[in-house]
Motif scaffolding. Structure first.
Motif, mmCIF file in Angstrom:
data_model
loop_
_atom_site.group_PDB
_atom_site.id
_atom_site.type_symbol
_atom_site.label_atom_id
_atom_site.label_comp_id
_atom_site.label_asym_id
_atom_site.label_seq_id
_atom_site.Cartn_x
_atom_site.Cartn_y
_atom_site.Cartn_z
ATOM 1 N N LYS A 6 -4.335 15.945 -157.207
ATOM 2 C CA LYS A 6 -5.530 15.194 -157.596
ATOM 3 C C LYS A 6 -5.615 15.107 -159.123
ATOM 4 C CE LYS A 6 -10.545 15.108 -156.658
ATOM 5 N NZ LYS A 6 -10.811 14.264 -157.768
ATOM 6 N N THR A 7 -5.390 16.240 -159.792
ATOM 7 C CA THR A 7 -5.407 16.256 -161.253
ATOM 8 C C THR A 7 -4.332 15.335 -161.804
ATOM 9 O OG1 THR A 7 -6.217 18.513 -161.242
ATOM 10 C CG2 THR A 7 -5.201 17.760 -163.287
ATOM 11 N N SER A 9 -3.157 12.689 -160.413
ATOM 12 C CA SER A 9 -3.605 11.302 -160.191
ATOM 13 C C SER A 9 -4.535 10.823 -161.292
ATOM 14 C CB SER A 9 -4.364 11.173 -158.868
ATOM 15 O OG SER A 9 -3.527 11.426 -157.804
ATOM 16 N N GLU A 10 -5.314 11.750 -161.846
ATOM 17 C CA GLU A 10 -6.299 11.402 -162.862
ATOM 18 C C GLU A 10 -5.700 11.325 -164.264
ATOM 19 O OE1 GLU A 10 -9.055 14.534 -162.051
ATOM 20 O OE2 GLU A 10 -9.788 13.571 -160.233
ATOM 21 N N THR A 11 -4.422 11.683 -164.391
ATOM 22 C CA THR A 11 -3.747 11.650 -165.690
ATOM 23 C C THR A 11 -3.358 10.216 -166.025
ATOM 24 O OG1 THR A 11 -2.863 13.850 -165.250
ATOM 25 C CG2 THR A 11 -1.785 12.589 -166.990
#
Length: 160
Positions: A6-7, A9-11
């Protein structure tokens, strides 16, 4: 593992594929070289880790890069590699169901249910690639580079 995906993906710059595989391009090749297909043989360096940073597989200790058939790889690794061009370096995040699933790897190095991450440098598409410029092959069937003699012979049978 899911929270790391998830982290990831947010990068900024990370592409999340419909399957949930994440591809973060770290170094892009200077030009649009060949891309592998599922039928390709490739040469690469890779470093596989678990979410806690434990290395479960790596070619970095080898003198030579690994040569692999794309079709024999786990689904998520294959899917991520198909997004790369020769010369690219990327981080590929793979959800458990596209890695080793609930069973884990046969050798026990990847536990069941684990998301995994590969840092990959795609060095060369050895066969069945798509795109890129045309390649000239020498008499031995290997790709000619700028530094190679063209292998052309004159009427006298001597190299040009």
């Amino acid at each position: 593992g899911e929270s790391m995906l998830k982290t990831m993906s947010e990068t900024e710059g990370v592409e999340t594929l419909p399957s949930g595989v994440r591809v973060h391009m770290l170094e892009k090749a200077a030009n649009e070289n060949q891309r592998p297909t599922a039928a390709s043989a490739i040469k690469l360096h890779y470093h596989g880790t678990l979410p806690d940073g434990t290395v479960f597989d790596s070619s970095l200790g080898n003198e030579e890069p690994m040569s692999l058939a794309v079709g024999q790889l786990i689904p998520g690794f294959k899917e991520g590699l198909l997004k790369l061009h020769e010369g690219d370096t990327a981080m590929i995040g793979i959800p458990s169901e596209l890695a080793y699933g609930e069973e884990g790897s046969v050798d026990g190095r990847v536990p069941g249910g684990a998301a995994i991450f590969f840092k990959v440098q795609l060095i060369e598409v050895l066969s069945a690639g798509i795109g890129g410029g045309p390649s000239l092959l020498g008499a031995d069937g290997k790709k000619l580079t700028k530094n190679d003699s063209p292998g052309l012979l004159g009427a006298d049978g001597k190299p040009l």
